[in-house]
Design a protein around this motif. Structure first.
Motif, PDB file in Angstrom:
ATOM      1  N   LYS A 197       0.823  -1.215   0.000  1.00  0.00           N
ATOM      2  CA  LYS A 197       0.000   0.000   0.000  1.00  0.00           C
ATOM      3  C   LYS A 197       0.857   1.265   0.000  1.00  0.00           C
ATOM      4  CE  LYS A 197      -3.815  -2.302   0.039  1.00  0.00           C
ATOM      5  NZ  LYS A 197      -4.631  -2.381  -1.191  1.00  0.00           N
ATOM      6  N   LEU A 198       1.959   1.240   0.735  1.00  0.00           N
ATOM      7  CA  LEU A 198       2.789   2.437   0.862  1.00  0.00           C
ATOM      8  C   LEU A 198       3.925   2.468  -0.150  1.00  0.00           C
ATOM      9  CD1 LEU A 198       2.968   2.566   4.770  1.00  0.00           C
ATOM     10  CD2 LEU A 198       1.552   3.987   3.272  1.00  0.00           C
ATOM     11  N   ASN A 199       4.043   1.400  -0.936  1.00  0.00           N
ATOM     12  CA  ASN A 199       5.081   1.321  -1.967  1.00  0.00           C
ATOM     13  C   ASN A 199       6.469   1.548  -1.367  1.00  0.00           C
ATOM     14  OD1 ASN A 199       5.967   0.877  -4.603  1.00  0.00           O
ATOM     15  ND2 ASN A 199       6.000   3.073  -5.064  1.00  0.00           N
ATOM     16  N   THR A 200       6.684   0.978  -0.195  1.00  0.00           N
ATOM     17  CA  THR A 200       7.990   1.043   0.460  1.00  0.00           C
ATOM     18  C   THR A 200       8.150  -0.179   1.345  1.00  0.00           C
ATOM     19  OG1 THR A 200       9.471   2.456   1.762  1.00  0.00           O
ATOM     20  CG2 THR A 200       7.192   2.372   2.476  1.00  0.00           C
ATOM     21  N   SER A 201       9.319  -0.753   1.360  1.00  0.00           N
ATOM     22  CA  SER A 201       9.558  -1.951   2.159  1.00  0.00           C
ATOM     23  C   SER A 201       9.563  -1.586   3.644  1.00  0.00           C
ATOM     24  CB  SER A 201      10.891  -2.588   1.774  1.00  0.00           C
ATOM     25  OG  SER A 201      11.141  -3.739   2.549  1.00  0.00           O
ATOM     26  N   CYS A 202       8.694  -2.226   4.413  1.00  0.00           N
ATOM     27  CA  CYS A 202       8.583  -1.896   5.822  1.00  0.00           C
ATOM     28  C   CYS A 202       8.032  -3.090   6.601  1.00  0.00           C
ATOM     29  CB  CYS A 202       7.692  -0.667   6.036  1.00  0.00           C
ATOM     30  SG  CYS A 202       6.024  -0.832   5.348  1.00  0.00           S
ATOM     31  N   ARG A 203       8.181  -3.029   7.919  1.00  0.00           N
ATOM     32  CA  ARG A 203       7.651  -4.050   8.810  1.00  0.00           C
ATOM     33  C   ARG A 203       6.962  -3.365   9.982  1.00  0.00           C
ATOM     34  NH1 ARG A 203      11.795  -8.768  10.180  1.00  0.00           N
ATOM     35  NH2 ARG A 203       9.798  -9.881  10.440  1.00  0.00           N
ATOM     36  N   LEU A 204       5.936  -4.006  10.516  1.00  0.00           N
ATOM     37  CA  LEU A 204       5.194  -3.453  11.644  1.00  0.00           C
ATOM     38  C   LEU A 204       5.688  -4.090  12.929  1.00  0.00           C
ATOM     39  CD1 LEU A 204       2.776  -1.530  12.350  1.00  0.00           C
ATOM     40  CD2 LEU A 204       1.357  -3.595  12.412  1.00  0.00           C
ATOM     41  N   VAL A 205       5.990  -3.256  13.909  1.00  0.00           N
ATOM     42  CA  VAL A 205       6.429  -3.754  15.211  1.00  0.00           C
ATOM     43  C   VAL A 205       5.493  -3.248  16.302  1.00  0.00           C
ATOM     44  CG1 VAL A 205       8.859  -3.957  14.579  1.00  0.00           C
ATOM     45  CG2 VAL A 205       8.034  -1.821  15.563  1.00  0.00           C
ATOM     46  N   TYR A 206       5.456  -4.012  17.387  1.00  0.00           N
ATOM     47  CA  TYR A 206       4.632  -3.701  18.559  1.00  0.00           C
ATOM     48  C   TYR A 206       5.550  -3.527  19.757  1.00  0.00           C
ATOM     49  CZ  TYR A 206       1.458  -4.671  22.494  1.00  0.00           C
ATOM     50  OH  TYR A 206       0.757  -4.609  23.679  1.00  0.00           O
ATOM     51  N   MET A 207       5.183  -2.621  20.659  1.00  0.00           N
ATOM     52  CA  MET A 207       5.941  -2.447  21.893  1.00  0.00           C
ATOM     53  C   MET A 207       5.337  -3.329  22.985  1.00  0.00           C
ATOM     54  SD  MET A 207       6.747   0.919  24.265  1.00  0.00           S
ATOM     55  CE  MET A 207       8.105   1.539  23.259  1.00  0.00           C
ATOM     56  N   PRO A 208       6.026  -4.390  23.391  1.00  0.00           N
ATOM     57  CA  PRO A 208       5.505  -5.245  24.468  1.00  0.00           C
ATOM     58  C   PRO A 208       5.487  -4.510  25.805  1.00  0.00           C
ATOM     59  CG  PRO A 208       7.337  -6.289  23.274  1.00  0.00           C
ATOM     60  CD  PRO A 208       7.314  -4.851  22.883  1.00  0.00           C
ATOM     61  N   ASP A 209       4.686  -5.025  26.725  1.00  0.00           N
ATOM     62  CA  ASP A 209       4.599  -4.407  28.055  1.00  0.00           C
ATOM     63  C   ASP A 209       5.952  -4.370  28.752  1.00  0.00           C
ATOM     64  OD1 ASP A 209       1.896  -4.031  27.695  1.00  0.00           O
ATOM     65  OD2 ASP A 209       1.302  -5.795  28.859  1.00  0.00           O
ATOM     66  N   GLY A 210       6.806  -5.345  28.453  1.00  0.00           N
ATOM     67  CA  GLY A 210       8.102  -5.406  29.123  1.00  0.00           C
ATOM     68  C   GLY A 210       9.105  -4.376  28.644  1.00  0.00           C
ATOM     69  N   THR A 211       8.828  -3.721  27.527  1.00  0.00           N
ATOM     70  CA  THR A 211       9.720  -2.680  27.017  1.00  0.00           C
ATOM     71  C   THR A 211       9.425  -1.367  27.739  1.00  0.00           C
ATOM     72  OG1 THR A 211       9.979  -3.675  24.835  1.00  0.00           O
ATOM     73  CG2 THR A 211      10.361  -1.315  24.993  1.00  0.00           C
ATOM     74  N   LYS A 212      10.420  -0.822  28.364  1.00  0.00           N
ATOM     75  CA  LYS A 212      10.271   0.439  29.102  1.00  0.00           C
ATOM     76  C   LYS A 212      11.177   1.490  28.455  1.00  0.00           C
ATOM     77  CE  LYS A 212       7.804  -1.797  32.217  1.00  0.00           C
ATOM     78  NZ  LYS A 212       6.329  -1.640  32.314  1.00  0.00           N
ATOM     79  N   ARG A 213      10.598   2.325  27.653  1.00  0.00           N
ATOM     80  CA  ARG A 213      11.360   3.379  26.970  1.00  0.00           C
ATOM     81  C   ARG A 213      11.316   4.647  27.813  1.00  0.00           C
ATOM     82  NH1 ARG A 213       9.457   6.797  21.954  1.00  0.00           N
ATOM     83  NH2 ARG A 213      11.333   8.054  21.597  1.00  0.00           N
ATOM     84  N   ILE A 214      12.449   5.047  28.333  1.00  0.00           N
ATOM     85  CA  ILE A 214      12.535   6.189  29.240  1.00  0.00           C
ATOM     86  C   ILE A 214      12.465   7.498  28.450  1.00  0.00           C
ATOM     87  CG2 ILE A 214      13.932   7.304  31.023  1.00  0.00           C
ATOM     88  CD1 ILE A 214      12.881   4.561  31.802  1.00  0.00           C
ATOM     89  N   THR A 215      11.739   8.462  28.997  1.00  0.00           N
ATOM     90  CA  THR A 215      11.674   9.780  28.368  1.00  0.00           C
ATOM     91  C   THR A 215      12.992  10.532  28.569  1.00  0.00           C
ATOM     92  OG1 THR A 215      10.681  10.657  30.388  1.00  0.00           O
ATOM     93  CG2 THR A 215       9.179   9.979  28.639  1.00  0.00           C
TER      94      THR A 215
END
Length: 277
Positions: A114-132
């Motif tokens: 659809k976007l005419n670009t090679s890409c992959r979809l990822v999800y952020m699991p609950d265990g991932t803690k990305r600090i601000t």
């Protein structure tokens, strides 16, 4: 009185948002907000900056997960709320690297086509803690795949002021806020240090420096110089064009359209807002 007038969540980073009447506040922002994103072959995030067609992806939360529809042909795909794969990778959002979980090859092919670009979809699991960013936010605050913080707030009066300076008014969706409120003066959100909505406390940590995305019409993909050209005349500081404020929070629960914002403490920094046209 300051009152919430609109709430938005953006389940897949840089795709169309969902207007909701009530939103659940979790440890990292609104439930579902930016828990998914597209990445390139190097696992670097993609956004409308590189792929403006992402604006044409409408997202709806259904029983089976996220229903994503590509507006030009109205073709849908269902993204499960819990990925079926056990494939993980380190993915990059600006200067941050964190663990994401790939959703599935079939869904990757759909987005790539659809976007005419090679890409992959990822999800952020609950265990991932990305600090601000610790230069501005408390050390215990985390976020999802947002640009940097759990929430963005904009006052309706601020957009009204901007539109009064433009030849053609623009909608709020150009700026992708989570919380919009009515009442108060234009750019009153700049000075909010802490405020509460019910039992949840929000803290303003950093004014939002705007990238080129607000110049993209979210319906037609037409690009222009506005609104950044006009904002630069009176919202320019330290080589950045500023509009809206990023927030972190303390507490969990639900907030809703109609709820009151109770300002507890103001910032006392010098305002750079100029009323002259």
């Amino acid at each position: 009185m300051l009152q919430i007038s609109q709430l938005y969540i953006y389940p897949i980073k840089s795709m169309a948002g969902i207007s909701v009447s009530k939103a659940k506040v979790t440890d990292r922002g609104f439930e579902y907000d930016r828990r998914w994103m597209l990445v390139d072959a190097n696992n670097m995030f993609l956004s409308q900056r590189e792929v403006p067609e992402m604006a044409l992806m409408d997202v709806v939360i259904v029983a089976e997960g996220l229903q994503v529809s590509y507006r030009p042909d109205n073709s849908p795909v269902i993204v499960p709320l819990t990925p079926a794969t056990d494939e993980f990778a380190e993915v990059t959002v600006w200067d941050d690297t964190c663990t994401g979980q790939f959703v599935g090859a079939e869904i990757d092919r759909w987005f790539s086509t659809k976007l005419n670009t090679s890409c992959r979809l990822v999800y952020m699991p609950d265990g991932t803690k990305r600090i601000t960013d610790q230069r501005y936010a408390p050390e215990n605050s985390i976020t999802s795949f947002s640009d940097g913080y759990p929430f963005l707030i904009i006052g309706q009066a601020s957009l009204n002021d901007l539109n009064s300076r433009l030849g053609e008014p623009i909608p709020m969706n150009r700026f992708r806020p989570n919380i919009v409120f009515t009442g108060g003066e234009p750019f009153g959100e700049d000075l909010m240090h802490t405020f509460t909505v019910g039992d949840i406390e929000f803290r303003g940590v950093k004014l939002c420096a705007r990238c080129p995305i607000p110049t993209i019409d979210q319906q037609t993909l037409e690009r222009g110089k506005e609104p950044l050209k006009t904002l630069a005349r009176y919202r320019f500081k330290d080589n950045k064009i500023l509009f809206g404020q990023n927030l972190v929070h303390n507490g969990r629960g639900n907030i809703a359209v109609g709820d009151e914002l109770q300002v507890k403490q103001l910032n006392h920094e010098e305002r750079f807002f100029i009323s002259a046209r």
